[in-house]
Design a protein around this motif. Sequence first.
Motif, PDB file in Angstrom:
ATOM      1  N   GLY A 115      -5.637 -10.681  -2.914  1.00 29.68           N
ATOM      2  CA  GLY A 115      -6.254  -9.377  -3.126  1.00 29.68           C
ATOM      3  C   GLY A 115      -5.282  -8.273  -3.495  1.00 29.68           C
ATOM      4  O   GLY A 115      -5.628  -7.095  -3.433  1.00 29.68           O
ATOM      5  N   VAL A 116      -4.082  -8.640  -3.897  1.00 28.63           N
ATOM      6  CA  VAL A 116      -3.066  -7.644  -4.286  1.00 28.63           C
ATOM      7  C   VAL A 116      -3.459  -7.026  -5.623  1.00 28.63           C
ATOM      8  O   VAL A 116      -3.788  -7.743  -6.571  1.00 28.63           O
ATOM      9  CB  VAL A 116      -1.678  -8.320  -4.399  1.00 28.63           C
ATOM     10  N   TRP A 117      -3.436  -5.712  -5.691  1.00 27.40           N
ATOM     11  CA  TRP A 117      -3.709  -5.070  -6.982  1.00 27.40           C
ATOM     12  C   TRP A 117      -2.649  -5.535  -7.975  1.00 27.40           C
ATOM     13  O   TRP A 117      -1.446  -5.516  -7.681  1.00 27.40           O
ATOM     14  CB  TRP A 117      -3.665  -3.557  -6.849  1.00 27.40           C
ATOM     15  N   LEU A 118      -3.106  -5.934  -9.145  1.00 22.79           N
ATOM     16  CA  LEU A 118      -2.236  -6.503 -10.170  1.00 22.79           C
ATOM     17  C   LEU A 118      -1.048  -5.603 -10.498  1.00 22.79           C
ATOM     18  O   LEU A 118       0.069  -6.081 -10.656  1.00 22.79           O
ATOM     19  CB  LEU A 118      -3.052  -6.795 -11.435  1.00 22.79           C
ATOM     20  N   GLU A 119      -1.261  -4.305 -10.502  1.00 27.11           N
ATOM     21  CA  GLU A 119      -0.170  -3.385 -10.847  1.00 27.11           C
ATOM     22  C   GLU A 119       0.937  -3.374  -9.783  1.00 27.11           C
ATOM     23  O   GLU A 119       2.045  -2.917 -10.053  1.00 27.11           O
ATOM     24  CB  GLU A 119      -0.697  -1.969 -11.077  1.00 27.11           C
ATOM     25  N   TYR A 120       0.650  -3.894  -8.580  1.00 30.51           N
ATOM     26  CA  TYR A 120       1.641  -3.933  -7.496  1.00 30.51           C
ATOM     27  C   TYR A 120       2.231  -5.328  -7.268  1.00 30.51           C
ATOM     28  O   TYR A 120       3.007  -5.521  -6.333  1.00 30.51           O
ATOM     29  CB  TYR A 120       1.019  -3.430  -6.188  1.00 30.51           C
ATOM     30  N   GLU A 121       1.870  -6.278  -8.108  1.00 29.43           N
ATOM     31  CA  GLU A 121       2.307  -7.666  -7.901  1.00 29.43           C
ATOM     32  C   GLU A 121       3.824  -7.786  -7.712  1.00 29.43           C
ATOM     33  O   GLU A 121       4.303  -8.384  -6.746  1.00 29.43           O
ATOM     34  CB  GLU A 121       1.858  -8.550  -9.069  1.00 29.43           C
ATOM     35  N   THR A 122       4.599  -7.215  -8.614  1.00 29.63           N
ATOM     36  CA  THR A 122       6.057  -7.332  -8.542  1.00 29.63           C
ATOM     37  C   THR A 122       6.609  -6.701  -7.276  1.00 29.63           C
ATOM     38  O   THR A 122       7.445  -7.301  -6.585  1.00 29.63           O
ATOM     39  CB  THR A 122       6.709  -6.704  -9.792  1.00 29.63           C
TER      40      THR A 122
END
Length: 142
Positions: A115-122
Motif C-alpha cells: 500500500g505504499v504510495w508509488l511516489e514514495y517507493e524509493t
Amino acid sequence: MNQPTCTVNVSRKFQATAESVFDAWLDPKQAGRFLFVTPAGVMKKVEIDARVGGKFCIVETRDGVDADHEGEYLEIERPRFLRFSFGGKPFPATYVALTITQDESGSALHLVHEGVWLEYETSVIQGWTGILENLGLVLANR
C-alpha cells in the motif's frame, strides 16, 4: 486521495537467532534503538502493546518536529512472522509483514510493505533498509 500504490520488499541477513530478531521488534528498549531512528533525531516515545490488536506508537523529534509512527499488530507468530498496520496522518494505513527464517549462519528477515504510495517507493525502500541496518547494529551490540 486515490493514489497509485506499490508493494516494497526489503531483505537482510543477521548473525542472530530468529527469536532475537523477532523479539527486537516488540521490545520497547530495543525498538527504540533502531525502529524509525534517524541520525539527528531524538527518540521521544516508544510504546508497544505486543499482542494481536495491540498498538504501537513511536515518536522521534526531528528538527523540532515530532515524527509519529503508529500501527496495530494484526498477526504475531513468534519467532517467524509479524504483521502490522502502519500509518499516520495524512497517510492512510498500509500493511507491513515480516517473515523471519533461521539457518546455520543466523537468520534472514524479509519485509513486505503493502500500500505504499508509488511516489514514495524509493524513500520507503531506503527507510526500511536503514531500519534493518540499525537493527543489525542493535543485535550485534546487545
